[in-house]
Design a protein around this motif. Structure first.
Motif, PDB file in Angstrom:
ATOM      1  N   PRO A   5       6.971  12.730  13.172  1.00  0.00           N
ATOM      2  CA  PRO A   5       5.752  13.509  13.405  1.00  0.00           C
ATOM      3  C   PRO A   5       5.622  14.599  12.352  1.00  0.00           C
ATOM      4  O   PRO A   5       6.606  15.182  11.910  1.00  0.00           O
ATOM      5  CB  PRO A   5       5.992  14.130  14.791  1.00  0.00           C
ATOM      6  CG  PRO A   5       7.024  13.286  15.411  1.00  0.00           C
ATOM      7  CD  PRO A   5       7.866  12.763  14.310  1.00  0.00           C
ATOM      8  N   GLU A  36      10.593   5.001  23.228  1.00  0.00           N
ATOM      9  CA  GLU A  36      11.331   4.736  21.996  1.00  0.00           C
ATOM     10  C   GLU A  36      11.209   5.947  21.077  1.00  0.00           C
ATOM     11  O   GLU A  36      10.229   6.694  21.144  1.00  0.00           O
ATOM     12  CB  GLU A  36      10.716   3.527  21.291  1.00  0.00           C
ATOM     13  CG  GLU A  36      10.906   2.214  22.045  1.00  0.00           C
ATOM     14  CD  GLU A  36      12.382   1.849  22.104  1.00  0.00           C
ATOM     15  OE1 GLU A  36      12.861   1.552  23.215  1.00  0.00           O
ATOM     16  OE2 GLU A  36      13.040   1.889  21.055  1.00  0.00           O
ATOM     17  N   GLU A  58       1.038   1.694  22.892  1.00  0.00           N
ATOM     18  CA  GLU A  58       0.789   2.392  21.623  1.00  0.00           C
ATOM     19  C   GLU A  58       2.041   3.193  21.242  1.00  0.00           C
ATOM     20  O   GLU A  58       2.715   3.748  22.091  1.00  0.00           O
ATOM     21  CB  GLU A  58      -0.371   3.362  21.753  1.00  0.00           C
ATOM     22  CG  GLU A  58      -1.723   2.678  21.680  1.00  0.00           C
ATOM     23  CD  GLU A  58      -2.833   3.713  21.845  1.00  0.00           C
ATOM     24  OE1 GLU A  58      -3.923   3.325  22.306  1.00  0.00           O
ATOM     25  OE2 GLU A  58      -2.595   4.900  21.560  1.00  0.00           O
ATOM     26  N   ALA A  59       2.342   3.256  19.982  1.00  0.00           N
ATOM     27  CA  ALA A  59       3.467   4.087  19.541  1.00  0.00           C
ATOM     28  C   ALA A  59       3.090   5.549  19.747  1.00  0.00           C
ATOM     29  O   ALA A  59       1.977   5.964  19.450  1.00  0.00           O
ATOM     30  CB  ALA A  59       3.779   3.796  18.085  1.00  0.00           C
ATOM     31  N   VAL A  60       4.001   6.297  20.292  1.00  0.00           N
ATOM     32  CA  VAL A  60       3.738   7.732  20.503  1.00  0.00           C
ATOM     33  C   VAL A  60       4.136   8.458  19.233  1.00  0.00           C
ATOM     34  O   VAL A  60       5.257   8.347  18.766  1.00  0.00           O
ATOM     35  CB  VAL A  60       4.579   8.251  21.681  1.00  0.00           C
ATOM     36  CG1 VAL A  60       4.328   9.710  21.917  1.00  0.00           C
ATOM     37  CG2 VAL A  60       4.291   7.421  22.914  1.00  0.00           C
ATOM     38  N   THR A  61       3.245   9.177  18.625  1.00  0.00           N
ATOM     39  CA  THR A  61       3.560   9.739  17.319  1.00  0.00           C
ATOM     40  C   THR A  61       3.748  11.234  17.295  1.00  0.00           C
ATOM     41  O   THR A  61       4.126  11.787  16.279  1.00  0.00           O
ATOM     42  CB  THR A  61       2.452   9.396  16.309  1.00  0.00           C
ATOM     43  OG1 THR A  61       1.232   9.916  16.831  1.00  0.00           O
ATOM     44  CG2 THR A  61       2.371   7.911  16.064  1.00  0.00           C
ATOM     45  N   PRO A 104      10.099   7.900  17.897  1.00  0.00           N
ATOM     46  CA  PRO A 104       8.837   7.709  17.182  1.00  0.00           C
ATOM     47  C   PRO A 104       9.051   6.850  15.944  1.00  0.00           C
ATOM     48  O   PRO A 104      10.070   6.948  15.273  1.00  0.00           O
ATOM     49  CB  PRO A 104       8.399   9.126  16.819  1.00  0.00           C
ATOM     50  CG  PRO A 104       9.616   9.964  16.966  1.00  0.00           C
ATOM     51  CD  PRO A 104      10.492   9.313  17.971  1.00  0.00           C
ATOM     52  N   SER A 105       8.088   6.021  15.683  1.00  0.00           N
ATOM     53  CA  SER A 105       8.209   5.134  14.532  1.00  0.00           C
ATOM     54  C   SER A 105       8.008   5.894  13.236  1.00  0.00           C
ATOM     55  O   SER A 105       8.527   5.545  12.202  1.00  0.00           O
ATOM     56  CB  SER A 105       7.178   4.005  14.628  1.00  0.00           C
ATOM     57  OG  SER A 105       5.898   4.581  14.821  1.00  0.00           O
ATOM     58  N   ALA A 106       7.250   6.958  13.273  1.00  0.00           N
ATOM     59  CA  ALA A 106       7.076   7.775  12.068  1.00  0.00           C
ATOM     60  C   ALA A 106       7.426   9.198  12.436  1.00  0.00           C
ATOM     61  O   ALA A 106       7.219   9.632  13.557  1.00  0.00           O
ATOM     62  CB  ALA A 106       5.637   7.686  11.589  1.00  0.00           C
ATOM     63  N   GLN A 157       6.006   0.869  29.871  1.00  0.00           N
ATOM     64  CA  GLN A 157       6.629   2.001  29.202  1.00  0.00           C
ATOM     65  C   GLN A 157       7.166   3.027  30.193  1.00  0.00           C
ATOM     66  O   GLN A 157       8.048   3.788  29.880  1.00  0.00           O
ATOM     67  CB  GLN A 157       5.594   2.698  28.304  1.00  0.00           C
ATOM     68  CG  GLN A 157       5.276   1.900  27.037  1.00  0.00           C
ATOM     69  CD  GLN A 157       6.110   2.375  25.846  1.00  0.00           C
ATOM     70  OE1 GLN A 157       7.257   2.749  25.998  1.00  0.00           O
ATOM     71  NE2 GLN A 157       5.504   2.356  24.679  1.00  0.00           N
TER      72      GLN A 157
END
Lengths: 384, 411
Positions: free
Chosen positions: A15, A9, B47-50, A11-13, A3
């Motif tokens: 925040p 990338e 891990e996805a960074v949230t 964020p997938s959701a 990474q």
């Protein structure tokens, strides 16, 4: 997966900012940032581009000017954001042009050229078109305001108007028609009713604006101007008469019998009444405008706060006169600067007092229309 | 973990609430990373960074392009629709303008002006194409008009433009005019008839109207010294009719009016009328040359001498350029007074564009063009009696404004 070498990338959701609830609220400080004269370059550029594109580019030019003016208005230092596009304005105009303007020009012309006695029919059609414009004017004003509000964001939250343009237009027409028949006494009611309708249907995010003024207060101001104006004019007329020392002729023969010197004095008398009358009228009008709009603002609330406005007569008169010079001397090229100066004047004198719970204000769900202000463009209704 | 990237403070709004949060922003190589000010970035491999947003530089947008010296900026990104980031830091703005070139002023200026320049090139190409290929969209449309339509339009224009002046008519005068017209009409390769009228108007001019209508004025006939001079002018007007100049002119005027409405309904009116007028005037010179060419051909075929026409032009040329409207107003003055009168510039408006239906004063070039023609056998177009009858065609007609004392009829 490494990474550290490549950027992270998205964020997938989304925040979450955690709990959004009601808090104590915050003060909203309204300010103008920047100089209106910074629009000089853009004004000349817009003029040039408009000319070489035979006017088509004026819609994009207008949009860019609005973007600059909007971003000079700061609420707690954060700018308003204008999200409208030139394409929306252009399409709106095209629709009205094809549906209304073109037929109104072409059909009477064709009738005039092709039909025996066509000129009378053509003139009737033109008159009908002019009459039809009046209700449409009210609609145009309302829709233009709604378009601009829906394209105005602050912190991503946009405004809107929730009411019906036709109800606004109805008030606009019937009060307008009555102006002459009431010798102007419908004017305060008209101003109050139109402001009330527009304001109480206005929203920023989920919060409504609320106007709670009384029409009687508006009439009080109007009466002061109305009777004050008459009194002042009579005073000036009396003073001029006394100063010039002339008999007012009451019959046509008396007019003819006046000596040349008296006639000259009489002409000067009339001219001075006229000029002084215009000056008095302009100042009174500025006083009325300042007084009424200060009143409107002070009786407008939003999200727990109360607006205030401090327009002054001298400030308004200076603004109008100086803007007139700017526009005339630049052959309208520098009109954007006049618009910015007017905006600056109003914004600098506006405030919102009280603690506003901004977290409570959420995005409004109203759908954005896809075209803007076609009617307003076609009828040349403009503020900014 | 301490960040190696430049770090700034700002305010982030998610676009769903009017509240905003303090954020810490890092300028990373490929974009902006930001998180709530009271949190730290957790960069865990795998891990996805949230709790961090990331906006790529090349997708950033601003309402207002960044200029040197700007102290703050409001940026958005389609990567998080509706959200916005506000940073009031001169250094941040300066660096961002470098990293995200598309939001800098220079880049914006090119994007803003490019479509206009493209439009200019397209307009120039269309205009140049029409000019170079000698196309006439107006003429194409005029061609499509039916004869009845043309005739109707011609009558409407006649009524509004010339209607105040009475049509002259005497039996002998009408016959002479008809004979002259027929002689020229036979030479024009066209079977359709012409409608030629004389109106009692001291203006010295002639008009071709849509629908094969030709108007001569009494002033013109008075000015002429022979029937050949009138025939020359009539042939020139027939040239206009044959080439559809009147119909083309009407289409053009309507088209310009509509275009002006479109262009200037949304913008400034200043250029509108002037532009319309300039286009209309420029057209006229070409039309005159065409009408001359056809007119001279007709005269030749009809065996009418063109020399008197050149003489007529020379006499007319001594006067200043006409203003039809001004001449109309000064109608009461005599012809001699009018020759020295200063004519005003053409006024604006739709009715003025009708002026392109009238002939323009002749120039030296046109006169020499006539004289340069080879000579041919000719015979008179009217005899003495017929010419006299034509000259007196308006003798029994009242003028438009005042009643003039009736002229004695001479034998």
């Amino acid at each position: 997966m490494d990474q550290t070498a490549s950027p992270p990338e998205p964020p997938s959701a989304t925040p979450a900012f955690g709990q959004r609830g009601t808090g104590p609220g915050e003060e909203i400080d309204i300010k103008w940032r920047g100089s209106p004269w910074s629009l000089t370059g853009l004004s000349f550029l817009n003029f040039l581009l408009s000319v070489i594109t035979l006017g088509i580019y004026s819609f994009w030019g207008k949009t860019e000017v609005r973007k600059r003016i909007w971003s000079s208005v700061r609420l707690n230092d954060e700018p308003l954001h204008y999200t409208g596009t030139g394409k929306e304005l252009f399409l709106g105009f095209l629709i009205v042009f094809c549906v209304f303007l073109l037929p109104v020009v072409l059909i009477p012309l064709a009738i005039e050229l092709l039909v025996e006695g066509g000129k009378q029919i053509a003139d009737i059609i033109r008159i009908i078109a002019v009459i039809a414009v009046f209700p449409l004017l009210g609609v145009a004003i309302y829709r233009a305001r709604r378009y601009r509000l829906s394209r105005t964001n602050w912190r991503g939250i946009r405004g809107t108007l929730t009411g019906s343009p036709w109800r606004y237009a109805w008030t606009y027409i019937w009060t307008g028609i009555l102006i002459i028949f009431t010798l102007g006494w419908i004017i305060p009611y008209r101003a109050h009713a139109l402001y009330k309708r527009m304001t109480n249907e206005q929203q920023f995010g989920s919060e409504m604006f609320r106007y709670s003024g009384d029409v009687g207060d508006v009439y009080a101001r109007f009466a002061a101007v109305y009777f004050g104006g008459i009194a002042l004019t009579a005073l000036v007329a009396g003073g001029a008469y006394w100063f010039l020392g002339i008999e007012i002729p009451t019959t046509p023969t008396a007019v003819e019998n006046m000596s040349a010197e008296t006639q000259t004095k009489f002409v000067w008398f009339i001219v001075s009444i006229y000029v002084v009358g215009i000056i008095i009228y302009s100042i009174l009008q500025a006083w009325y405008f300042a007084s009424v709009y200060n009143y409107f603002a002070r009786n407008t609330a939003f999200a727990g706060g109360q607006f205030d406005m401090k327009l002054t007569v001298c400030g308004l008169v200076w603004l109008v006169i100086s803007n007139m010079f700017i526009i005339i001397l630049s052959l309208t090229i520098l009109q954007p600067i006049a618009m910015a100066r007017a905006s600056q004047y109003f914004v600098d004198r506006m405030s919102l007092n009280g603690l506003i719970d901004v977290d409570k204000i959420v995005q409004n769900a109203a759908e954005l229309g896809t075209t803007g202000e076609g009617l307003a463009e076609a009828f040349d209704i403009d503020g900014f | 973990m301490a960040s190696d990237h430049p770090t700034f403070s700002g305010r982030f709004s998610d676009g769903q609430h009017a509240g905003s949060d303090s954020v810490t922003i890092e300028l990373r190589p490929a974009g902006l990373a930001f998180r709530r000010a009271d949190e730290t970035i957790s960069e865990t491999v795998g891990e996805a960074v949230t709790n961090t947003w990331f906006w790529h530089y090349n997708r950033l947008e601003t309402a207002r392009p960044i200029r040197r010296g700007d102290v703050d900026t409001l940026v958005h990104s389609p990567e998080t629709p509706g959200a916005s980031l506000f940073v009031a830091d001169v250094e941040f703005v300066r660096r961002l303008a470098i990293e995200a070139d598309q939001i800098s002023h220079g880049s914006w200026l090119w994007r803003y002006t490019r479509p206009a320049l493209v439009m200019l090139v397209v307009f120039a190409a269309i205009g140049g194409g029409i000019w170079a290929l000698d196309l006439s969209p107006s003429r194409a449309l005029a061609n499509m008009m039916s004869d009845k339509m043309r005739s109707n339009i011609g009558e409407r224009i006649f009524t509004s433009f010339v209607g105040t002046y009475p049509v002259c008519s005497t039996p002998d005068g009408d016959a002479a005019l008809a004979k002259m017209t027929a002689r020229l009409a036979d030479a024009d390769n066209d079977d359709a008839a012409y409608n030629t009228r004389v109106v009692n108007w001291s203006l010295e001019n002639a008009f071709a109207l849509p629908g094969r209508k030709i108007i001569l004025t009494s002033g013109l006939i008075k000015k002429a010294k022979s029937a050949e001079e009138v025939a020359g002018v009539l042939a020139h007007e027939i040239g206009h009719v044959v080439k559809l100049h009147p119909e083309t002119g009407v289409v053009r005027a309507m088209g310009l009016t509509v275009a002006a409405q479109f262009i200037f309904a949304g913008g400034s009116e200043t250029l509108g009328s002037i532009g319309t007028l300039l286009v209309a005037l420029r057209y006229n010179r070409k039309a005159e040359r065409e009408a001359d060419a056809v007119g001279l051909k007709i005269l030749r075929k009809a065996k009418v001498s063109p020399a008197p026409l050149a003489g007529f032009f020379e006499r007319v040329m001594k006067k200043n350029p006409f203003d039809v409207a001004a001449a109309k107003k000064s109608d009461k003055k005599s012809v001699e007074e009018k020759t020295t009168e200063e004519k005003g510039p053409a006024s604006r408006g739709f009715t003025k564009s009708l002026e392109l239906l009238s002939t323009h004063p002749p120039t030296r070039e046109r006169i020499e063009n006539i004289r340069a023609r080879a000579t041919y056998t000719t015979r008179p177009v009217l005899d003495e009696n017929e010419w006299t009858a034509l000259q007196k065609i308006c003798a029994t007609t009242e003028t438009a404004k005042e009643k003039e004392p009736k002229k004695e009829t001479e034998e």
